[in-house]
Design a protein around this motif. Structure first.
Motif, short mmCIF file in Angstrom:
data_model
loop_
_atom_site.label_atom_id
_atom_site.label_comp_id
_atom_site.label_asym_id
_atom_site.label_seq_id
_atom_site.Cartn_x
_atom_site.Cartn_y
_atom_site.Cartn_z
N HIS A 111 71.26 46.77 -55.74
CA HIS A 111 71.37 46.33 -57.14
C HIS A 111 72.66 45.53 -57.43
O HIS A 111 72.61 44.49 -58.09
CB HIS A 111 71.31 47.57 -58.05
CG HIS A 111 71.43 47.28 -59.50
ND1 HIS A 111 70.37 46.89 -60.27
CD2 HIS A 111 72.50 47.30 -60.33
CE1 HIS A 111 70.78 46.70 -61.51
NE2 HIS A 111 72.07 46.94 -61.57
N HIS A 115 73.21 41.58 -58.67
CA HIS A 115 73.88 41.04 -59.86
C HIS A 115 74.58 39.72 -59.53
O HIS A 115 74.55 38.77 -60.31
CB HIS A 115 74.91 42.04 -60.38
CG HIS A 115 74.36 42.96 -61.44
ND1 HIS A 115 73.77 42.47 -62.58
CD2 HIS A 115 74.32 44.31 -61.54
CE1 HIS A 115 73.39 43.49 -63.34
NE2 HIS A 115 73.70 44.62 -62.73
N SER A 146 79.74 46.17 -64.46
CA SER A 146 78.53 46.67 -65.13
C SER A 146 78.78 48.06 -65.70
O SER A 146 79.92 48.54 -65.73
CB SER A 146 77.38 46.70 -64.12
OG SER A 146 77.57 47.74 -63.21
N ASP A 320 70.73 43.82 -66.51
CA ASP A 320 69.73 44.10 -65.46
C ASP A 320 68.45 43.28 -65.64
O ASP A 320 67.92 43.19 -66.75
CB ASP A 320 69.39 45.60 -65.47
CG ASP A 320 70.56 46.42 -64.97
OD1 ASP A 320 71.55 45.84 -64.48
OD2 ASP A 320 70.48 47.67 -65.06
ZN ZN Z 1 73.14 46.45 -63.34
#
Ligand code: ZN
Ligand code: KG4
Length: 352
Positions: A111, A115, A146, A320
């Motif tokens: 993840h 980004h 984040s 996201d």
């Molecule tokens: Zn994120």
């Protein structure tokens, strides 16, 4: 090559189709944020249940908007970590099933790495996207800011990177969210603190910038506690005064000044470290990603400080989304083997 990206690591159920790792064909996001706002933070069970309810329609919509049927899709990329396990499981199990049924290669995506790859999207057929003009170049320095992470990463090339530093306690987005709670502002805290900060004086209060043992690490929990103590002091109460009662006692100007002073120090912390990493590693491109990358003060401070600028993308691609996952999926398909759709697991604590 068209990749379907699926992202369910936290409270957004997202799917997108990206062509050749740069052209955005669709980007669908359904958030369960409003349900969590009632509780002042993410409730993992609610997030997981919401993913189950909407994941199939979100994927169908992403294919439809992209004007694709399954024959047009060359692979499926899915976030397998880091994140909430119950949330990750929904995305991973859906992607595994689709990979088997539709006979597509499956790519397991980190993840945080994703980004940064949102910055590789440079064109779209969708309206209202402000995208970078140029693809980032290697060596590349990445700043991830984040709700769950604060990291500086140095990439020699795709899939060849080194983690320079990360937060030793709270993430920067988490600090925004906690300060929002102290000030009685709605979740998510980042946008609401930033909005209030515009009305305040960033020099009204002196808050500490944390020192860390490692040069490129971060720490935000001391700053959050300093905000709590400041708020208690401002209303003439001691450290045992309950934080949830603070916002009723602070006046609007105190709240705005606290928000602005906090934002200045939090943003200065990441700007200083990014500048130091830039001076040490001399990258060709600097990219930023994660929800806090949409913060206007962060963007303007980085533009002032970095001599050759930096790359960031549309705010819709900072928080996201499935597009960043599809984009990294494209590059991963060039450099690594697909994952096994019978066995791919979730990794809630996956690091870079
Ligand atoms: Zn994120
Ligand atoms: O990347 P993201 O959508 O989810 C995670 O992977 O964590 O980031 C969410 C975080 C939240 O903490 C939110 O408060 C913060 O990003 N955020 C912002 C802004 N928009 C979202 N923080 C500061 N300024 C903003 N404009």
């Amino acid at each position: 090559m068209r990749i379907l990206g699926i992202e369910t690591s936290c409270d957004e159920t997202a799917a997108a189709v990206v062509e050749d790792g740069r052209h955005l064909l669709s980007n669908e996001v359904v958030s369960s944020m409003d349900l969590h706002a009632l509780f002042g933070g993410i409730v993992p069970e609610i997030a997981a249940r919401s993913h189950i309810e909407v994941i199939n329609p979100v994927i169908e919509k992403a294919l439809k908007t992209a004007d694709c049927n399954w024959h047009d899709i060359d692979g499926i990329a899915v976030t397998y970590g880091a994140g909430l396990n119950g949330s990750l499981l929904i995305g991973v199990l859906t992607a595994r099933t689709l990979a088997l049924v539709k006979n597509k290669p499956l790519y397991a995506i980190n993840h945080m790495e994703g980004h940064l790859y949102a910055n590789f999207i440079t064109s779209t057929s969708l309206s209202n996207y402000l995208l970078p003009d140029n693809t980032p170049k290697f060596p590349m320095l990445g700043l991830i800011v984040s709700g769950g992470h604060t990291q500086l990463v140095f990439f020699k090339d795709h899939k060849n990177y080194q983690l320079l530093g990360q937060t030793t306690d709270d993430a920067i987005g988490e600090a925004f969210d906690k300060v929002a709670k102290i000030l009685g502002l709605p979740y998510p805290g980042g946008p609401s603190v930033s909005r209030l900060a515009e009305k305040g004086d960033p020099n009204a209060y002196k808050l500490p910038i944390a020192k860390t043992q490692k040069e490129f690490d971060f720490s935000f929990s001391g700053l959050k506690t300093a905000v709590l103590r400041l708020a208690q002091h401002e209303i003439g109460e001691s450290y045992d005064f309950p934080s949830k009662l603070l916002s009723e006692r602070l006046n609007e100007s105190q709240k705005a000044n606290i928000a602005a002073s906090f934002q200045r120090v939090a943003i200065d912390t990441v700007v200083k470290k990014t500048l130091a990493a830039n001076n040490r590693f001399n990258p060709k491109s600097i990219v930023i990603g994660g929800g806090v990358a949409s913060d206007s003060l962060l963007r303007s401070r980085l533009s002032e400080e970095l001599p050759h600028g930096f790359i960031t993308t549309d705010r819709k691609l900072c928080t996201d989304n499935g597009a960043m996952i599809a984009t990294l999926g494209f590059y991963q398909s060039k450099f690594s083997k697909p994952s096994n759709p019978y066995t791919l697991g979730t990794f809630p604590n996956l690091s870079m």
